[in-house]
Design an enzyme around this catalytic site. Sequence first.
Site, PDB file in Angstrom:
ATOM      1  N   LYS A  60      -0.681  -4.414  -3.063  1.00  0.00           N
ATOM      2  CA  LYS A  60      -2.196  -4.117  -2.725  1.00  0.00           C
ATOM      3  C   LYS A  60      -2.099  -2.124  -2.987  1.00  0.00           C
ATOM      4  O   LYS A  60      -1.850  -1.234  -2.352  1.00  0.00           O
ATOM      5  CB  LYS A  60      -2.475  -4.156  -1.116  1.00  0.00           C
ATOM      6  CG  LYS A  60      -4.088  -3.148  -0.621  1.00  0.00           C
ATOM      7  CD  LYS A  60      -3.792  -3.313   0.748  1.00  0.00           C
ATOM      8  CE  LYS A  60      -5.091  -2.695   1.408  1.00  0.00           C
ATOM      9  NZ  LYS A  60      -5.458  -1.376   0.833  1.00  0.00           N
ATOM     10  N   ASP A 107       9.772   5.851 -10.325  1.00  0.00           N
ATOM     11  CA  ASP A 107       9.556   6.244 -11.602  1.00  0.00           C
ATOM     12  C   ASP A 107      10.129   8.085 -11.453  1.00  0.00           C
ATOM     13  O   ASP A 107      10.664   8.243 -12.847  1.00  0.00           O
ATOM     14  CB  ASP A 107       8.374   6.837 -11.807  1.00  0.00           C
ATOM     15  CG  ASP A 107       7.267   5.345 -11.871  1.00  0.00           C
ATOM     16  OD1 ASP A 107       7.949   4.127 -12.160  1.00  0.00           O
ATOM     17  OD2 ASP A 107       6.021   5.687 -12.753  1.00  0.00           O
ATOM     18  N   SER A 127       0.709  -1.074   0.043  1.00  0.00           N
ATOM     19  CA  SER A 127      -0.274  -0.037  -0.532  1.00  0.00           C
ATOM     20  C   SER A 127       0.806   1.554   0.075  1.00  0.00           C
ATOM     21  O   SER A 127       1.759   1.862  -1.363  1.00  0.00           O
ATOM     22  CB  SER A 127      -0.831   0.109   1.177  1.00  0.00           C
ATOM     23  OG  SER A 127      -2.157   0.620   0.783  1.00  0.00           O
TER      24      SER A 127
END
Length: 437
Positions: free
Chosen positions: A333, A319, A308
């Site tokens: 998740k 990224d 999460s």
Amino acid sequence: MTLFVTEVSAPTKRFLATLLPIVLLSAPLPLLAQSSANGANQNASVALPLEEIQTFAEVFERIKRAYVEEVDDSTLLRNAMRGMLSELDPHSAYLDEEEYQSLRESTQGEFGGIGIEVGMENGQLMVITPIDDTPASRAGLLSRDVIVAIDGTPTDSMSLQEAVTLMRGEPNTQLRISILRTGEDTPREFTLTREIIRSESVKHELLEPGYGYLRISQFQSRTPDQARDSLERMAREQPLEGLILDLRNNPGGVLQAAVGIADLFLDEGLIVYTEGRLADTEMSFSATRTTPAGDVPLIVLINGGSASAAEIVAGALQDQRRGVIMGTDSFGKGSVQQIMPLGNGEGLKLTTALYYTPNGRSIQAQGIEPDVEVVRGRLEVAESRREIREADLDGHLSGQQAPRDRQQMAERLRDDYQLSEALNLLKALNVVDRRRR
């Protein structure tokens, strides 16, 4: 139109008489047959399914008539609502008053339990991660352990919320759980003593002069402030030449806290965005220019217990090419849950959106793949063919013993292979950077 084709009892008729106005009010005005084909198609796409409602009434009636024990209407309806939510995904649930209160207590950061985050996968109750410094972590429970029984009760027919309720309890009471670990055929038995779970979410230390370690065990509302304070303390001792951000076995937590942590290392660009069916579930969060960690070389440790919010941070830093992600694949998740109170004191936990990394990758059921894969392990010193050293010679001069804290750190790095490799990589990055200058 005939709605019911079977004869039902008077109590069920009364129940359906209550249900039908709700059905009719929930549907568009032309709920029943329309004359034109176009109108019929439009109605079919938005109207509630009358055939399924009829089947539901049949099932309800047969249980009332034939089940071995008498069941009251409210229990049947509550069970139906539980089933309706539990079949959506592993994280949506219907919460009765006690469960709703228990969930509110856990989000406030203090409750009686053993300190594990759990979830459902393929119908099995699974440990997502043990929380640091709790009975579960001290006993050696691991991410992806399957809990097969709680106090002797099999978990195969339990809902996630039922299992959580069973594991919660008064401090100093015992809980017996059976777990099945990957690669093992026989369950392991653990007897744990419940404690008040008050986990500190941030810890820090210097592994070596100039090389910092920042551990975040979960994301609470104050976590970004605590992490900022930790970075400032380490930098005051000595300018940082590298930093390890440890998100292993971090089950997640508050979304805004994850955004705040990523923002400590990023000075611009997207951190995370969410997409759902409703307008208010679509959000995006970007970095601000205030970046206390600057351009310090960064290694982020993740594993199968990183879930999460931890995956949001790792995905954003990956990224944005801000750090090297090291370890093993994260849990996966990537869904957002909203807690919705109901008028009767109960509540819903409902999945309303999905998380996406800045490059548009979905975390859900995919997880974050590390840039450098390093499996969990322990450094072992080979005993055979060891070279002779000065200390092996008779009459050698004795040197000074290393300070106790240095010895403890060496033992820790030996026991934590992933951490040791992260430190080695940080040093290598600094060597390469100095040679480029």
